[in-house]
Motif scaffolding. Structure first.
Motif, PDB file in Angstrom:
ATOM      1  N   UNK A 100       0.841  -1.207   0.000  1.00  0.00           N
ATOM      2  CA  UNK A 100       0.000   0.000   0.000  1.00  0.00           C
ATOM      3  C   UNK A 100       0.874   1.255   0.000  1.00  0.00           C
ATOM      4  N   UNK A 101       1.967   1.233   0.778  1.00  0.00           N
ATOM      5  CA  UNK A 101       2.892   2.377   0.803  1.00  0.00           C
ATOM      6  C   UNK A 101       3.518   2.588  -0.571  1.00  0.00           C
ATOM      7  N   UNK A 102       3.914   1.509  -1.240  1.00  0.00           N
ATOM      8  CA  UNK A 102       4.512   1.617  -2.576  1.00  0.00           C
ATOM      9  C   UNK A 102       3.495   2.142  -3.587  1.00  0.00           C
ATOM     10  N   UNK A 103       2.247   1.671  -3.479  1.00  0.00           N
ATOM     11  CA  UNK A 103       1.198   2.179  -4.374  1.00  0.00           C
ATOM     12  C   UNK A 103       1.011   3.682  -4.153  1.00  0.00           C
ATOM     13  N   UNK A 129      -0.989  19.718  -2.706  1.00  0.00           N
ATOM     14  CA  UNK A 129      -2.200  18.898  -2.563  1.00  0.00           C
ATOM     15  C   UNK A 129      -1.725  17.452  -2.537  1.00  0.00           C
ATOM     16  N   UNK A 130      -2.076  16.744  -1.492  1.00  0.00           N
ATOM     17  CA  UNK A 130      -1.574  15.376  -1.337  1.00  0.00           C
ATOM     18  C   UNK A 130      -2.697  14.473  -0.844  1.00  0.00           C
ATOM     19  N   UNK A 131      -3.274  13.702  -1.782  1.00  0.00           N
ATOM     20  CA  UNK A 131      -4.296  12.732  -1.425  1.00  0.00           C
ATOM     21  C   UNK A 131      -3.700  11.367  -1.091  1.00  0.00           C
ATOM     22  N   UNK A 132      -2.369  11.263  -1.165  1.00  0.00           N
ATOM     23  CA  UNK A 132      -1.733   9.970  -0.882  1.00  0.00           C
ATOM     24  C   UNK A 132      -1.420   9.782   0.605  1.00  0.00           C
ATOM     25  N   UNK A 133      -1.497  10.848   1.398  1.00  0.00           N
ATOM     26  CA  UNK A 133      -1.160  10.733   2.821  1.00  0.00           C
ATOM     27  C   UNK A 133      -2.024   9.690   3.532  1.00  0.00           C
ATOM     28  N   UNK A 134      -3.369   9.667   3.316  1.00  0.00           N
ATOM     29  CA  UNK A 134      -4.160   8.605   3.970  1.00  0.00           C
ATOM     30  C   UNK A 134      -3.681   7.210   3.607  1.00  0.00           C
ATOM     31  N   UNK A 135      -3.249   7.022   2.351  1.00  0.00           N
ATOM     32  CA  UNK A 135      -2.741   5.702   1.949  1.00  0.00           C
ATOM     33  C   UNK A 135      -1.450   5.378   2.693  1.00  0.00           C
ATOM     34  N   UNK A 136      -0.563   6.370   2.828  1.00  0.00           N
ATOM     35  CA  UNK A 136       0.673   6.142   3.583  1.00  0.00           C
ATOM     36  C   UNK A 136       0.352   5.784   5.039  1.00  0.00           C
ATOM     37  N   UNK A 137      -0.605   6.482   5.629  1.00  0.00           N
ATOM     38  CA  UNK A 137      -0.968   6.213   7.017  1.00  0.00           C
ATOM     39  C   UNK A 137      -1.562   4.812   7.159  1.00  0.00           C
ATOM     40  N   UNK A 138      -2.468   4.456   6.239  1.00  0.00           N
ATOM     41  CA  UNK A 138      -3.079   3.120   6.282  1.00  0.00           C
ATOM     42  C   UNK A 138      -2.015   2.045   6.102  1.00  0.00           C
ATOM     43  N   UNK A 150      -1.039  -0.746   8.884  1.00  0.00           N
ATOM     44  CA  UNK A 150      -1.122  -2.188   8.602  1.00  0.00           C
ATOM     45  C   UNK A 150       0.236  -2.842   8.813  1.00  0.00           C
ATOM     46  N   UNK A 151       1.305  -2.170   8.386  1.00  0.00           N
ATOM     47  CA  UNK A 151       2.644  -2.722   8.584  1.00  0.00           C
ATOM     48  C   UNK A 151       2.931  -2.921  10.074  1.00  0.00           C
ATOM     49  N   UNK A 152       2.595  -1.936  10.904  1.00  0.00           N
ATOM     50  CA  UNK A 152       2.850  -2.049  12.339  1.00  0.00           C
ATOM     51  C   UNK A 152       2.004  -3.149  12.968  1.00  0.00           C
ATOM     52  N   UNK A 153       0.770  -3.313  12.478  1.00  0.00           N
ATOM     53  CA  UNK A 153      -0.066  -4.416  12.973  1.00  0.00           C
ATOM     54  C   UNK A 153       0.618  -5.746  12.684  1.00  0.00           C
ATOM     55  N   UNK A 154       1.171  -5.883  11.473  1.00  0.00           N
ATOM     56  CA  UNK A 154       1.888  -7.112  11.113  1.00  0.00           C
ATOM     57  C   UNK A 154       3.108  -7.332  11.990  1.00  0.00           C
ATOM     58  N   UNK A 155       3.839  -6.240  12.288  1.00  0.00           N
ATOM     59  CA  UNK A 155       5.023  -6.364  13.149  1.00  0.00           C
ATOM     60  C   UNK A 155       4.618  -6.857  14.538  1.00  0.00           C
ATOM     61  N   UNK A 156       3.581  -6.240  15.109  1.00  0.00           N
ATOM     62  CA  UNK A 156       3.112  -6.642  16.440  1.00  0.00           C
ATOM     63  C   UNK A 156       2.586  -8.079  16.410  1.00  0.00           C
TER      64      UNK A 156
END
Length: 544
Positions: free
Chosen positions: A231-234, A470-479, A483-489
């Motif tokens: 998702x971050x790469x997208x 204008x940056x609509x990609x920030x929500x995607x970076x946050x999501x 998700x990455x941190x959830x996987x780490x935990x």
């Protein structure tokens, strides 16, 4: 695809290392993980068949196998990190200073950094993060992550879903934790099963064979990580699209109104007033800095008004504007509207707004004015007519005058050092007189002029530098990051533990396996066999 039948009767697909039903090593496939030469079984992916280790014929197979390699993914990431590091050696093209002699990258990098700058530019590192090859590298990393995940997740999921409590004795004896007890009563077995359930193990039973399992969801942690990274790469790739990401810079001078770049002319901004506040020389905190720099900014802000075009656009006609927002733009206090954010990024001072010139006779020691006119330096007229019959024509205008190789030129388009070539036309005289007038310069072209031009007054102004984003990609970076941190935990704080109880001739085989934290699994086993005759498991890896 070939299928291989195990002695238990289960038919396994080609590439299966451990039988999906009983867990016995599949003899024809042991070349993959080498279980024939190991005392302990290789439990990676529970011995399931992976596509990359099964097919290797077509071009699709070879491509899949290439990207399914973890080594390939690591090398792609290393290359991206190296490229990103090189891209930070010199500033990217978008960060070339406005005050640079030339903002043309082909000139700037060589002039500023010499031969290294020229190489940097020619290799395309000046515009790295939006270059096609860097975006391709990021896309390849994403492809590698997707294929690696699918190649491992699907077979592992099937293997764990199909696992049975009844396992082959060879499977149990070749687990890392194993013990064999000759005499175990039914009461002891029931006590162990009860304790397993109290320890939150999920217990499965098949004809007296027990498998207890907990924490299976932790096995999906790495794949959840991959989803977050993808998702971050997208989001990073979407920053290449103008709709999803925009980063522009605009200079707006006091009193001016201009179109906001990147908005297709839909929005305008007006700089009503620019305010600069500095720290006082008596302030002890900044005394040294003020001595060195001359001043230290306390606040600089733009009192701005945002307008939006309304109605139908007609070529050549003034647009109809509707006021959207009026706000003060300060450092760390941006103006936000309709998905856009405007930041106060800089300012330019000592820029001329207008200049007033007077005409006087050349030989008049008092330089008595015969008439004056004012020039708007942002939009000078071609000719200025005075009431006394004089007219002055602007033949040449250099907003930021300098001499280069004996030729006059303007360094920038901004009126920081204005100079003019004037043609003065006296009343009732057909012959005009040429004069060159600038700051501290007043040159008679022929030396025979009857009239001279002099600067009578001038008005200075600030130019406000604003970043428009204008940056609509920030929500995607946050999501993606969440998700990455959830996987780490998920993968770090929970562990997949399995315990097998295998009845044999009145006794019992006890085996255990976990993906990490073997000490914790041993402690669980100690708890369930407490007050029973069942022998404590031994760590067969330590025995080796």
């Amino acid at each position: 695809m070939n299928e291989i039948k195990c002695e238990c009767g289960h038919v396994n697909p080609e590439g299966t290392v451990l039988c999906e039903a009983c867990g016995k090593p599949v003899e024809e496939n042991q070349h993959i993980d080498g279980n024939d030469k190991r005392k302990l079984l290789n439990m990676r992916y529970d011995g399931s068949a992976r596509r990359s280790q099964t097919y290797n014929k077509s071009i699709v197979d070879k491509t899949w196998n290439f990207f399914s390699s973890v080594k390939v993914g690591v090398w792609l990431i290393v290359l991206a990190l190296i490229a990103s590091g090189i891209g930070t050696i010199f500033p990217q093209e978008q960060y070339i200073p406005e005050a640079a002699t030339s903002r043309d990258p082909s000139i700037y990098y060589e002039a500023q950094y010499g031969i290294l700058g020229q190489i940097y530019y020619q290799l395309g590192f000046h515009n790295l993060y939006s270059s096609w090859w860097y975006m391709l590298l990021i896309a390849l990393i994403g492809i590698s992550l997707v294929i690696c995940s699918i190649d491992r997740f699907v077979p592992l999921y099937k293997a764990l879903k199909r696992q049975r409590p009844r396992r082959h004795t060879q499977f149990l004896k070749r687990q890392r934790l194993f013990s064999e007890t000759d005499d175990v009563t039914d009461d002891e077995k029931e006590k162990m099963v009860s304790r397993l359930k109290k320890s939150r193990y999920k217990v499965y039973e098949e004809k007296g064979h027990i498998m207890a399992e907990k924490g299976r969801f932790s096995r999906w942690g790495p794949y959840v990580n991959h989803i977050g990274l993808i998702i971050v790469l997208i989001a990073a790739l979407l920053r290449m699209t103008p709709f999803m990401y925009m980063d522009e810079y605009v200079w707006v001078r006091e009193g001016e109104q201009t179109v906001i770049p990147g908005t297709d002319g839909e929005y305008h901004i007006k700089n009503k007033k620019f305010i600069l506040e500095t720290y006082d020389e008596d302030d002890k905190r900044f005394k040294e800095a003020i001595t060195q720099e001359g001043m230290v900014e306390k606040n600089f802000q733009t009192n701005a008004v945002i307008y939006k075009e309304t109605g139908e656009k007609i070529a050549g006609a003034e647009p109809e504007l509707k006021k959207v927002k009026e706000e003060k733009i300060q450092m760390n206090h941006p103006l936000k509207f309709d998905g856009y954010t405007i930041y106060q990024s800089g300012y330019q001072q000592n820029e001329f707004n207008s200049m007033t010139f007077k005409i006087h006779k050349t030989n008049d020691p008092d330089e008595a004015s015969l008439g004056s006119f004012e020039i708007n330096l942002s939009n000078p007229k071609d000719t200025y007519k005075l009431n006394n019959g004089f007219s002055v024509t602007v033949s040449q205008y250099y907003p930021d005058y300098e001499m280069e190789e004996g030729e006059p030129r303007s360094k920038t388009n901004y009126p920081r050092n204005p100079a003019f070539v004037f043609s003065v036309n006296p009343p009732d005289n057909e012959e005009s007189e040429m004069s060159f007038v600038g700051i501290g310069k007043n040159v008679d072209a022929t030396g025979e002029n009857d009239y001279k031009l002099g600067i009578e007054n001038f008005e200075m102004r600030y130019a406000s530098g604003l970043s428009v984003k204008r940056d609509y990609t920030i929500p995607l970076f946050i999501i993606g990051a969440a998700i990455f941190m959830i996987g780490v935990i998920q993968g770090m704080y929970w562990h997949h533990r399995r315990i097998w109880l295998h009845p044999k001739n009145g006794g019992m085989l006890l085996a255990g396996h976990t993906n990490k934290n073997w000490f914790g699994l041993k402690r669980d086993i100690e708890h369930i066999i407490e007050d029973t005759n069942v022998k404590m498991v031994k760590d067969q890896q330590e025995i080796e």
